[in-house]
Write an enzyme that holds these catalytic residues in place. Structure first.
Site, PDB file in Angstrom:
ATOM      1  N   GLU A 327     -12.954   4.689  -1.009  1.00 28.95           N
ATOM      2  CA  GLU A 327     -12.369   3.383  -0.696  1.00 28.95           C
ATOM      3  C   GLU A 327     -11.449   2.987  -1.843  1.00 28.95           C
ATOM      4  O   GLU A 327     -11.901   2.816  -2.975  1.00 28.95           O
ATOM      5  CB  GLU A 327     -13.484   2.342  -0.521  1.00 28.95           C
ATOM      6  CG  GLU A 327     -13.001   1.018   0.037  1.00 28.95           C
ATOM      7  CD  GLU A 327     -12.558   1.109   1.481  1.00 28.95           C
ATOM      8  OE1 GLU A 327     -11.807   0.207   1.919  1.00 28.95           O
ATOM      9  OE2 GLU A 327     -12.936   2.072   2.197  1.00 28.95           O
ATOM     10  N   GLU A 357      -2.005  -0.825  -0.289  1.00 23.75           N
ATOM     11  CA  GLU A 357      -2.310   0.472  -0.910  1.00 23.75           C
ATOM     12  C   GLU A 357      -1.549   1.606  -0.231  1.00 23.75           C
ATOM     13  O   GLU A 357      -1.022   2.500  -0.903  1.00 23.75           O
ATOM     14  CB  GLU A 357      -3.823   0.700  -0.846  1.00 23.75           C
ATOM     15  CG  GLU A 357      -4.605  -0.290  -1.705  1.00 23.75           C
ATOM     16  CD  GLU A 357      -5.910  -0.748  -1.092  1.00 23.75           C
ATOM     17  OE1 GLU A 357      -6.498  -1.720  -1.623  1.00 23.75           O
ATOM     18  OE2 GLU A 357      -6.342  -0.158  -0.085  1.00 23.75           O
ATOM     19  N   ASP A 521     -14.003  -4.285   2.598  1.00 26.41           N
ATOM     20  CA  ASP A 521     -15.110  -3.361   2.323  1.00 26.41           C
ATOM     21  C   ASP A 521     -16.098  -3.326   3.485  1.00 26.41           C
ATOM     22  O   ASP A 521     -16.614  -2.260   3.841  1.00 26.41           O
ATOM     23  CB  ASP A 521     -15.831  -3.783   1.034  1.00 26.41           C
ATOM     24  CG  ASP A 521     -14.915  -3.734  -0.178  1.00 26.41           C
ATOM     25  OD1 ASP A 521     -14.285  -2.694  -0.410  1.00 26.41           O
ATOM     26  OD2 ASP A 521     -14.826  -4.746  -0.896  1.00 26.41           O
TER      27      ASP A 521
END
Length: 542
Positions: A327, A357, A521
């Site tokens: 992650e 990202e 998450d």
């Protein structure tokens, strides 16, 4: 059927009525059939003959409840709002994997999140926002305000390290006395372990990371933790949240999000990373979740490079039949993200990341649409993300056709889970990963509910709290000219491009989010735990 022994008792419901009518039909057929099998039988009685009147009645009575029930179901579905229809459609897709993960080792960052209103904190610090500017790390309150403003104007999540410890302690002191300050468990590893423990009780979660007194108390009681990484004082991350439409000087936030600043000492330490891989060898899990790699970015270049080498050595020693999920976190150093891309990402089986990202990776590594970074809130077109994911998996993913001498020999990456505010995507190659649509739907269902702090979606009017932010028609894949038409009763689209499988779904967005940190998450964890991994061949060349 007039005898006592033929009487049956069923609960009064449409289903029970159907069963009763089918029972009557069978009884009638049973009584008619023997006569048709006698020696005197000459020709079959025509089906429409009056002698079959009981059969006709039985068929009629059996068909009526079916059509009535189907009509009612269609009316009920048609009465759903768009939001309710989406949830129902996802629920139909979400199925438990045949083989669940029994033990998961998660590491290696853990901290306490101190959540405060971001604009109010800057005001309390007497910070002036003269300009918006991004930087790899922060050295003063002024640089904090400029970096915060940079991502605030884009409605994008970001995390930046604060070099000066005294300045960071000043920020914490002001944050702690704010009326709306809240403490929560933080750190990607801790948040993912928390999600496993609270939502997937059949999977044991082992957390390896720097656990202090407060974080130990905040963690779910069923999470297994090791004493070898306990610390005396918790590491704290300051989460500066803001809402859509909030004003900072002349800037307006286009979306709700957060900016994170920290001064970690232990999450990226060699000791914690060594304990993480030691736990893997001792526990022998069937799932490894690696996160916190982005925290090494703020260390000296020589030191972080050595730690990346150590990470790669240990990752390569993990059993190929044990899936590794990486992650990613927010990063701003182009040289460092290239090192992670070359050394770590190809050697994990699964990757989770968001639009910031992904666009940054494509920007620094020469992928498609390099001009998309930095991303504005909600402006990443689906077909552009599809191109970036296709390039990423084609360049750094597993390729069975590559021989032992090829550049991609030994690469393991086969699954990427992409999530942003308005839609999610999963792309995979090969046969090792399955049940991916269920994982994607489960993650999408969770996103808006978690941001709105909804514990249960049933019985809640979704339209009051959640909304769909997607065009009625959009382009999914430019090369294949594949288009998507939004249909709330069938929202998931899937297609193949060469040997890559893409799955797409829009997401319900929380109108007034109460929390943004930790949602990514939780989405990744949910999608991962609903997925299934089984390696069919072990002929892997290292």
């Amino acid at each position: 059927l007039d005898s006592t022994r033929d009487a049956i008792t069923l609960p009064i419901s449409p289903t029970s009525h159907c069963l009763l009518y089918y029972y009557l039909l069978l009884k009638i057929l049973f009584r008619v059939s023997p006569a048709m099998l006698t020696d005197n039988w000459v020709a079959p009685i025509p089906l429409l003959s009056s002698q079959h009147r009981y059969l006709h009645l039985a068929i009629l009575f059996a068909a009526l409840p079916y059509f009535y029930s189907n009509y009612n179901e269609q009316r009920r579905i048609a009465s759903f709002s768009v939001e309710q229809a989406l949830v129902v459609a996802w629920d139909k897709v979400i199925t438990q994997p045949t083989v669940v993960f029994r033990k998961a080792v998660v590491g290696f960052n853990c901290n306490v999140d101190l959540i405060v209103p971001g604009t109010q904190l800057l005001e309390d610090l007497n910070a002036t926002v003269e300009a918006e500017s991004d930087r790899e790390s922060l050295g003063s309150v002024q640089e904090l305000s400029e970096a915060f403003a940079h991502f605030f104007t884009r409605g994008a999540a970001a995390e930046r390290y604060m070099d000066d410890e005294d300045t960071f302690q000043t920020v914490i002191k002001h944050a702690e006395i704010m009326p709306k300050a809240q403490y929560h468990i933080g750190g990607n590893a801790a948040l993912m372990a928390e999600r496993i423990a609270s939502a997937f009780p059949r999977t044991e979660a082992y957390l390896v990371g720097p656990i202090g007194p407060r974080s130990n108390a905040l963690l779910h009681p069923s999470i297994k933790r090791t004493n070898s990484t306990r610390i005396v004082k918790d590491e704290v991350h300051v989460i500066m949240e803001y809402k859509q439409g909030e004003i900072l000087d002349e800037f307006v936030a286009p979306a709700s999000s957060r900016f994170i600043t920290s001064h970690d000492k232990f999450s990226g330490s060699t000791v914690v990373m060594e304990m993480f891989f030691k736990a893997i060898s001792q526990i022998k899990p069937d799932l490894v979740i690696l996160t916190g790699v982005h925290l090494l970015e703020f260390q000296q270049k020589e030191m972080r490079l050595e730690k990346l080498r150590m990470l790669k050595r240990n990752v390569l020693q993990i059993d190929p039949k044990t899936p590794i999920h990486l992650e990613l976190g927010s990063m701003g150093d182009a040289a460092y993200i290239k090192e992670v891309l070359e050394r770590i990402i190809p050697h994990v089986d699964s990757l989770g990341l968001n639009e910031q990202e992904l666009s940054f990776i494509s920007h620094v590594a020469g992928g498609p649409y390099t001009n998309e970074y930095p991303v504005q809130a909600g402006t990443v077109h689906v077909h552009k993300v599809v191109e970036m994911l296709h390039w990423l998996l084609r360049t750094y993913g597993r390729d069975r056709s590559t021989g032992a001498e090829g550049k991609r020999a030994g690469y393991r990456l086969q699954r990427i889970h992409f999530h942003c505010m308005t839609y999610h995507l999963v792309v995979s190659v090969g046969t090792d990963w399955s049940n991916l649509a269920a994982g994607l739907a489960a993650g999408a269902r969770l996103a808006g509910r978690m941001a709105c702090s909804l514990t249960d979606h049933r019985g809640v009017d979704q339209s009051d709290l959640l909304e769909v932010r997607t065009a009625h028609t959009l382009l999914l894949d430019k090369e294949l000219d594949k288009k998507y038409t939004f249909e709330p009763h069938n929202p998931i689209a899937s297609w193949m491009r060469n040997d890559l499988v893409f799955i797409y779904t829009p997401v319900l967005v929380c109108k007034l989010p109460t929390k943004t940190v930790g949602v990514d998450d939780a989405i990744s964890t949910t999608g991962l735990l609903y997925s299934q991994f089984y390696k069919f061949d072990s002929n892997i060349h290292w």
